[in-house]
Design an enzyme around this catalytic site. Sequence first.
Site, PDB file in Angstrom:
ATOM      1  CD  GLU A 192      -1.714  -2.432   0.754  1.00 19.64           C
ATOM      2  OE1 GLU A 192      -1.164  -2.792   1.527  1.00 19.64           O
ATOM      3  OE2 GLU A 192      -2.215  -2.890  -0.146  1.00 19.64           O
ATOM      4  CG  ASN A 276      -1.908  -5.022  -2.979  1.00 20.30           C
ATOM      5  OD1 ASN A 276      -1.534  -5.578  -2.247  1.00 20.30           O
ATOM      6  ND2 ASN A 276      -1.699  -3.884  -3.560  1.00 20.30           N
ATOM      7  CG  ASP A 318      -5.885  -5.203  -1.516  1.00 23.24           C
ATOM      8  OD1 ASP A 318      -4.798  -5.300  -1.849  1.00 23.24           O
ATOM      9  OD2 ASP A 318      -6.236  -4.922  -0.353  1.00 23.24           O
TER      10      ASP A 318
END
Lengths: 600, 178
Positions: A192, A276, A318
Amino acid sequence: MKKLQLFTSGIALCCASMALANDDLMTQMDDPKQWAIQTGDYENQRYSELDEITAENVGDLQVAWTFSTGVLRGHEGGPLVIGDVMYVHTPFPNTVYALDLSQEGKIIWKYEPKQDPNVIPVMCCDTVNRGVAYADGKIILHQADTTVVALDAETGEVEWEAVNGDPSIGETNTATVLPVKDKVIVGISGGEFGVRGHVTAYDLNSGEQVWRAYSVGPDDEMLVDPEKTTHLGKPVGENSSLNSWEGDQWKIGGGTTWGWFSADMEENLMYYGTGNPSTWNPAQRPGDNRWTMTVMARDIDTGMAKWFYQMTPHDEWDYDGVNENILTDQEIDGEMRKLLTRFDRNGLAYTMDRVSGELLVAEKFDPVVNWTTGVDMDPDSETYGRPQVVAQYSTLQNGEDVNSTGICPAALGTKDQQPASYSPRTQTFYVPTNHVCMDYEPFRVSYTAGQPYVGATLSMYPAPDSHGGMGNFIAWDNIKGEIKWSIPEQFSVWSGALATAGDVVFYGTLEGHLKAVDAETGEQLYQFKTPSGIIGNVMTYESDGKQYIAVLSGVGGWAGIGLAAGLTNPNDGLGAVGGYASLSDYTALGGQLTVFALPD
Amino acid sequence: MRPAIFSFIAATFAVTLASGAGAANWSDQKVDPSAEQPEVPVAYEEGGRYFTEDDIPTYNIAEDGTVDWMTFSGFRRYHAECHVCHGPDGEGSTYAPKVKNSAIHMGYYDFVGVVVNGRGDGNSIMPHFGDNPNVMCYLDDIYVYLKARGMEAVPRGRPAKKEPKSDMIAEAENACMG
């Protein structure tokens, strides 16, 4: 006949391991009285041969002793037991305790690393840590700030330290490590934050870096051989990753490696999955984004990739592919196969040949999964091995700034990192799952090093038109690709399962219950409410002739974010808001080990 | 123009704020929506943005539930940048406070200062977002959204109806994001 074959393959495994010199950990793992690695064994089965506690007597289980860790954040992972010593870790600041089991858990030593607290805010989703590892008289801790430290298991003295990443650009760690042969294999978090994922091997004795394999990028940095590394039986070809990205996006492209590792010593292969692609906005990264969302089989000594399989090409939801790969030897169509089974975040359970990377089974392990109609299983098809995406739930096809609604599962997946277990006695997998759906709206974001790089808004809610709860605990047949039984749970089951030769399966719940169920039927046999929600993994060991069950309590992690105040379904309208259970009504923060045994 | 000046002033003050109230985990410092909250009532509108009489950005909810663009935009940005710690809808998590209440209790300048500069309290750390355009370009959006949540002026979840994005807001966004 089946039993006999299982038995012989067990022998083959044991002898292959003996051939390796100095492999203390293999010997320790073979002793069912101990729990020498977070995953139970290299196969990640989380199965114990201990059978004092059985389906008949587990109802009499009692708390034997408890231990407070002194930290009040999410407690993932679990303790190890080597001989008469238990090793317990905590979330940040990643304290490690060595406890003397012969003296009711008296503290032998305590190690608290000095870490810059500035690593805390760059950890997505709480400061969890999934536990220490043991090898060759060392306890190996991979800290939040990516420092890998080897401690003398007897004294807690530091033997060596290695720095694996840079928290100032969002590189952190939550995972445990894999000690195998003369190496310690470690991953990295930060998907992230636009971190480019990799797996790195360090020398077990010196801490020197041996090899590093990136998840995305040029072939040489990925340790890929364009001719020999395969995807579904075919060579991946040159620049297989670079060709699937536009421009330089791969440099901040994710594919982090914060899940579990498994290993097959006969094949000299290790297995893990990649996370991801960055960002969560698929429009900003056209292409398949290889090799994010991929299960990877690599040579333990060199790191060279043998095969890849990308579960979710060009992720739009995700669905990190980091979940554990469980290795089993089972019969399919009369033939013994070396299998790899994984319960992916994307809601599909895959059974593969772990030697060749051939895809054998891919089926939904929660019937509400709706973003795909399933995987193309025709080897002659152009889309062989790809999930067929349903347009309505495609956040790419719906586009930026459009809210795609009713997608199942939610971003936390039908299963996250919480590991499943496998009992060779029932040939069944026991899987903790989430039963949560979401709305997902991607939009454009810009990258700043060390800052969140997300690019989507999402809201999550319990799967509609179901039992209203947010989780299930299921039994899975990996050959047929079918659920055998399913236990509805009010909250996501965020605790790793344990199966034992007593035909009992254990797991924890977010309310804080330790539960024991019958391995055949799923009938609940025992429950006890521990002081805080359980996101840790259940383990077992034997001490002084007695079998114990242990689990960490301490609510937090992703589960503690989404569920603390309860989830709402915006599609239900105003009336339903607040109608779903709020975790904070059931449990408060904690950090405790609870150890169970049968009465004397 | 006003909000940019305020951000600058807030940033210079922020160092002194770092030692402010601790960030309690799973906290619930309640807000009383019926009490007088001077930083809430709308005094005037300017290009789709709403302000109090002290020129502090605020939300505007029409009788039919239509929210102003900034509140909607704040919902979106909050759930990309903030919710991984502070939970859905500003409701807090096991380790980060209910920021929907903080938006009321702290006041605009303190709120902005903490987001820009971050703050630390033992093992509870608020990062600094001062160099993150995904947050800084939407700081007023996030603030008015959370204030509306704190006052329970908007329910949990995605606002159903919203005012369109004004040209002025779009221009400012483009200029800020580059």
